[in-house]
Design a protein around this motif. Structure first.
Motif, short mmCIF file in Angstrom:
data_model
loop_
_atom_site.label_atom_id
_atom_site.label_comp_id
_atom_site.label_asym_id
_atom_site.label_seq_id
_atom_site.Cartn_x
_atom_site.Cartn_y
_atom_site.Cartn_z
N CYS A 153 0.82 -1.20 0.00
CA CYS A 153 0.00 0.00 0.00
C CYS A 153 0.86 1.26 0.00
O CYS A 153 1.83 1.36 0.77
CB CYS A 153 -0.93 0.01 1.21
SG CYS A 153 -2.01 1.47 1.30
N GLN A 154 0.51 2.21 -0.83
CA GLN A 154 1.26 3.47 -0.93
C GLN A 154 1.18 4.28 0.36
O GLN A 154 2.06 5.11 0.63
CB GLN A 154 0.70 4.29 -2.10
CG GLN A 154 1.50 5.55 -2.43
CD GLN A 154 0.91 6.32 -3.60
OE1 GLN A 154 0.10 5.77 -4.37
NE2 GLN A 154 1.29 7.57 -3.74
N LEU A 155 0.18 4.02 1.17
CA LEU A 155 0.00 4.78 2.41
C LEU A 155 0.88 4.28 3.56
O LEU A 155 1.04 4.97 4.56
CB LEU A 155 -1.47 4.70 2.86
CG LEU A 155 -2.44 5.68 2.20
CD1 LEU A 155 -3.88 5.26 2.47
CD2 LEU A 155 -2.20 7.10 2.69
N ALA A 156 1.43 3.10 3.44
CA ALA A 156 2.21 2.52 4.53
C ALA A 156 3.60 3.15 4.62
O ALA A 156 4.27 3.33 3.61
CB ALA A 156 2.33 1.01 4.36
N LEU A 157 4.02 3.50 5.84
CA LEU A 157 5.38 3.99 6.07
C LEU A 157 6.30 2.77 6.16
O LEU A 157 6.18 1.97 7.08
CB LEU A 157 5.44 4.81 7.36
CG LEU A 157 4.75 6.17 7.33
CD1 LEU A 157 4.69 6.77 8.74
CD2 LEU A 157 5.49 7.12 6.39
N LYS A 158 7.24 2.67 5.23
CA LYS A 158 8.08 1.47 5.15
C LYS A 158 9.52 1.72 5.58
O LYS A 158 10.33 0.78 5.59
CB LYS A 158 8.07 0.92 3.73
CG LYS A 158 6.66 0.67 3.17
CD LYS A 158 6.72 0.20 1.73
CE LYS A 158 5.34 0.04 1.13
NZ LYS A 158 4.64 1.32 0.97
N SER A 159 9.87 2.96 5.90
CA SER A 159 11.28 3.27 6.19
C SER A 159 11.52 3.68 7.65
O SER A 159 12.51 4.34 7.96
CB SER A 159 11.75 4.40 5.27
OG SER A 159 10.96 5.56 5.44
N LEU A 160 10.63 3.27 8.55
CA LEU A 160 10.85 3.54 9.96
C LEU A 160 11.96 2.63 10.48
O LEU A 160 12.27 1.61 9.85
CB LEU A 160 9.56 3.29 10.77
CG LEU A 160 8.32 4.09 10.35
CD1 LEU A 160 7.14 3.68 11.21
CD2 LEU A 160 8.57 5.59 10.46
N SER A 166 13.77 -0.38 12.08
CA SER A 166 13.26 -1.75 12.08
C SER A 166 12.54 -2.14 13.36
O SER A 166 11.49 -2.80 13.32
CB SER A 166 14.42 -2.72 11.82
OG SER A 166 14.98 -2.51 10.55
N GLU A 167 13.07 -1.73 14.51
CA GLU A 167 12.46 -2.16 15.77
C GLU A 167 11.08 -1.55 15.99
O GLU A 167 10.28 -2.07 16.77
CB GLU A 167 13.37 -1.83 16.95
CG GLU A 167 13.66 -0.36 17.14
CD GLU A 167 14.61 -0.14 18.30
OE1 GLU A 167 14.39 -0.75 19.36
OE2 GLU A 167 15.58 0.63 18.13
N ILE A 168 10.76 -0.46 15.30
CA ILE A 168 9.44 0.14 15.43
C ILE A 168 8.37 -0.84 14.97
O ILE A 168 7.28 -0.92 15.54
CB ILE A 168 9.34 1.45 14.62
CG1 ILE A 168 10.35 2.48 15.13
CG2 ILE A 168 7.93 2.02 14.67
CD1 ILE A 168 10.14 2.91 16.56
N TYR A 169 8.68 -1.61 13.95
CA TYR A 169 7.72 -2.59 13.42
C TYR A 169 7.65 -3.84 14.30
O TYR A 169 6.67 -4.59 14.25
CB TYR A 169 8.12 -3.01 12.00
CG TYR A 169 8.19 -1.87 11.01
CD1 TYR A 169 7.04 -1.33 10.45
CD2 TYR A 169 9.42 -1.34 10.64
CE1 TYR A 169 7.11 -0.28 9.54
CE2 TYR A 169 9.50 -0.29 9.72
CZ TYR A 169 8.35 0.24 9.18
OH TYR A 169 8.42 1.27 8.29
N GLU A 170 8.68 -4.08 15.08
CA GLU A 170 8.76 -5.31 15.88
C GLU A 170 8.09 -5.20 17.25
O GLU A 170 7.72 -6.20 17.85
CB GLU A 170 10.23 -5.70 16.06
CG GLU A 170 10.95 -5.99 14.74
CD GLU A 170 12.45 -6.06 14.90
OE1 GLU A 170 12.93 -5.89 16.05
OE2 GLU A 170 13.16 -6.28 13.90
#
Length: 296
Positions: free
Chosen positions: A192-199, A201-205
């Protein structure tokens, strides 16, 4: 999260009442806990005069070294926050009523994991109210991060880049209706174009218990908008393995914050709106992938 103008003295006094109430509850809870452990001895509450310098806290700690094991002191981070907001002429952008909405949830959930989109004069307050937990701030302005770090070196913050602007909101709203944006997945790997993908790594975990969206800037057409932050916060909540996440969005009096929080955090998940702040409680969708994106 950075105030645009100075606040009235009354707002400052009201804000301090939040800290005083929180500290009172902390001390009371500690006193009850200590009394259970030592039923034959009453807990000792040590007080000290607050001065307008960091040395005041250090001196107070030095004097308290002979305190009994049941002595209940204000934790250093809370004492520092109280001292800062007592002597500061700058108050947070949110009103007392708005702050109280999040503070009440923190009172129940802290210590917890608290993610904040934005870094400002209220950041020290949020970190202190989540005493013992982890509070992380994501900020678009690198120079501002350095300025805040000099004042509050203990705050954990990271630089984030936003590619979308406020004037792209209408197009992104249409994009968000596509199947690639309503499918539940880790935002880091989302199509999805709306998703932030460059935060980082640990933010996603991390399993976030609270997420607040109070950034990026978003107050003029060419400014970075909050569309992607709001969408990503909602997907982080849905993608956690179990439980639920409280998501707060500030400045919902503005078009982007209003429409995107309603669409991607869902009216059915909204628990409360006070002033310009909305609170949503979003459950995990991992235990039931057949759940509709928004409750019917």
């Amino acid at each position: 999260m950075r105030p645009k103008t100075g606040q009235a003295l009354t707002s400052k006094v009201l804000l301090l009442s939040v800290f005083i109430a929180f500290l009172f509850l902390f001390v009371l809870r500690s006193s009850i806990s200590s009394s259970k452990e030592n039923p034959t001895s009453a807990p000792v509450l040590q007080t000290f005069a607050v001065k307008t310098s960091n040395n005041a806290i250090e001196e107070a700690e030095a004097k308290s070294t002979n305190c009994s094991p049941s002595c209940n002191k204000i934790p250093r981070p809370l004492a520092q926050a109280l001292l800062h907001y007592t002597t500061s002429t700058i108050t947070p952008q949110q009103t007392l009523k708005e702050i109280s909405v999040t503070a009440k949830v923190l009172e129940k959930k802290s210590p917890c994991n608290f993610l904040v989109f934005g870094l400002g004069h209220d950041s020290f307050m949020w970190s202190a109210l989540n005493y013992g937990g982890r509070t992380v701030f994501l900020e678009e302005d690198e120079a501002w991060i350095e300025q805040i770090k000099r004042r509050f070196p203990t705050l954990e913050s990271y630089h984030v880049k936003y590619d979308s602007k406020v004037n792209q909101a209408e197009n992104l709203m249409d994009v968000g209706k596509g199947p690639e944006c309503t499918a539940i997945s880790d935002p880091k790997y989302s199509m999805c174009q709306l998703a932030l993908k460059s935060l980082p790594s640990e933010i996603y975990e991390i399993k976030w218990d609270l997420i607040m969206v109070d950034a990026p800037t978003g107050y003029y057409e060419e400014a970075p908008g909050r569309m992607t932050a709001i969408y990503t916060a909602g997907m982080m909540a849905r993608n956690r393995e179990e439980g639920e996440t409280d998501v707060f969005v500030h400045d919902v009096n503005r078009v982007v914050e209003d429409k995107f929080s309603s669409a991607f955090l869902c009216q059915g998940y909204m628990k409360k709106q006070v002033g310009r702040l909305r609170r949503f409680t979003i459950p995990s969708h991992r235990d039931g992938l057949d759940k509709p994106f928004c409750p019917e």
